[in-house]
Design an enzyme around this catalytic site. Sequence first.
Site, PDB file in Angstrom:
ATOM      1  N   CYS A  79     -16.956 -15.538  33.036  1.00 15.62           N
ATOM      2  CA  CYS A  79     -16.559 -16.400  31.914  1.00 15.62           C
ATOM      3  C   CYS A  79     -16.713 -17.888  32.214  1.00 15.62           C
ATOM      4  O   CYS A  79     -16.430 -18.723  31.361  1.00 15.62           O
ATOM      5  CB  CYS A  79     -15.121 -16.091  31.513  1.00 15.62           C
TER       6      CYS A  79
ATOM      7  N   HIS B  99      -9.106 -23.137  29.243  1.00 13.12           N
ATOM      8  CA  HIS B  99      -9.710 -21.805  29.215  1.00 13.12           C
ATOM      9  C   HIS B  99      -8.852 -20.891  28.341  1.00 13.12           C
ATOM     10  O   HIS B  99      -9.385 -20.147  27.521  1.00 13.12           O
ATOM     11  CB  HIS B  99      -9.832 -21.257  30.632  1.00 13.12           C
TER      12      HIS B  99
ATOM     13  N   HIS C  46     -12.675 -14.753  22.822  1.00 14.06           N
ATOM     14  CA  HIS C  46     -13.222 -15.136  24.124  1.00 14.06           C
ATOM     15  C   HIS C  46     -14.657 -14.641  24.238  1.00 14.06           C
ATOM     16  O   HIS C  46     -14.904 -13.437  24.368  1.00 14.06           O
ATOM     17  CB  HIS C  46     -12.359 -14.539  25.231  1.00 14.06           C
TER      18      HIS C  46
ATOM     19  N   PHE D  88     -13.729 -13.867  36.037  1.00 11.55           N
ATOM     20  CA  PHE D  88     -13.537 -12.779  36.984  1.00 11.55           C
ATOM     21  C   PHE D  88     -14.342 -13.087  38.253  1.00 11.55           C
ATOM     22  O   PHE D  88     -15.462 -13.604  38.194  1.00 11.55           O
ATOM     23  CB  PHE D  88     -14.035 -11.462  36.392  1.00 11.55           C
TER      24      PHE D  88
ATOM     25  N   GLU E  70      -3.193 -21.427  34.696  1.00 13.06           N
ATOM     26  CA  GLU E  70      -3.878 -22.636  34.233  1.00 13.06           C
ATOM     27  C   GLU E  70      -2.884 -23.738  33.892  1.00 13.06           C
ATOM     28  O   GLU E  70      -3.094 -24.913  34.243  1.00 13.06           O
ATOM     29  CB  GLU E  70      -4.759 -22.326  33.022  1.00 13.06           C
TER      30      GLU E  70
ATOM     31  N   LYS F  54      -9.627 -20.456  21.677  1.00 14.55           N
ATOM     32  CA  LYS F  54      -9.862 -19.019  21.592  1.00 14.55           C
ATOM     33  C   LYS F  54      -8.966 -18.323  20.568  1.00 14.55           C
ATOM     34  O   LYS F  54      -9.204 -17.164  20.233  1.00 14.55           O
ATOM     35  CB  LYS F  54      -9.708 -18.387  22.977  1.00 14.55           C
TER      36      LYS F  54
END
Length: 409
Positions: A162, A301, A337, A396, A312, A332
């Site tokens: 991502c 994010h 996402h 990831f 975050e 998002k």
Amino acid sequence: MSRVVVTGMGAVTPIGNDVDSFLENLFASKVGIAPITKFDSEPTGITVAGEVKDFDPLKRVDKKFAKRNDLFCTYALYSATEAMENAGLLDGGVDPEELGVIYGSGIGGLTTIEQQVIKMHDKSPKRVSPLFVPDSIINMAAGNISIAFNAKNTSQAIVTACSSGTNAIGNAFEYIKQGKAQVMIAGGTEASVNEIGIAGFAALTALSKATDPTKASIPFDKDRNGFVMGEGSGTLILEDYDHAKARGAKILAEVVGYGTTSDAYHMTAPDPEGKGAKRAMQQAVKEAGIDETQVDYINAHGTSTHANDSAEAKAINEVFANNDHVKVSSTKGMTGHALGAAGAIEAVATIGAIQHNQMPVNVGVVNQDEECDVDLVDDSNKHAEVNYAISNSFGFGGHNAVIAFKGCD
């Protein structure tokens, strides 16, 4: 070292298939998440996604190309074409050997993979399409963009889950800054709203099972329970400042910093202390030549997963402890996402915030989690001068990437 500016943008998203409509709907807080229509998703237990809607590839992509290529490549070429139009480079204006491509995707041609494996299983290995491999591999987004625009400098594919779109833009920024190219086409693309994509992330318990589109992707809310799959593409045209000025290009923003780190912690979970994210933000701010108090907006994010949002938020609070005005939002809640495309789409959103002095609202949050104690954008504070902004992407594998932008002089 060369200054690097943005002279073009393109977007294909669940809330608009060009930059103007995307930004208009973004600032109107329109939710593009809706019931899944591309396949019967009921057996997966997941019912909503951020699908691209009313997409007509023929507005910018040749019919033969759209028919022969996986949708992730079509999205990429479509947004890249808009960006090149926007930059005034469709009819030349740059030496082909000074024009390069760095483009990302998290998964690539997953729909093609799904379809061809089914065909092999149900019919015969000999029935697999001869285009299976070129339609599937991630580098074909960069390759097809390079072919379309005669870009003969570097052509690279970035695969950092991502973070792919943001890493692609950051690496392209470095390429120009170091004098290796004058213009770069950079971004990310994804088309994973399909049965295997949804089933796979559902098996990881990563996706929200909410059925109400307005309550599915709720970044930083205490009731968040997973992300919503999105799709699309975002493209930036990055250009050497002197080259842009010499040809009279309109400068949309300047790229001033880039940070990228690894958590080295876990395959799918971020470092709960947010140490890698913290260092990436610090790197981007340092390269921008500013201190943390000068950043006005952070496009987070913010995936609406418990692990990401809390880590975050912790990292943001540590980096910006002395900044009493910085605002934070994840977009998002509107788009879902988009995996490898997310950072590129969100770069367009971040530049839009700078251009319009309006920050996107953190749509979806009702009860902000105490673990996510950041100053979120809402309707009461969304209008403010934005001189410096950063965009965060984490993936990831522990990949962290952050881009810093500033308004054009």
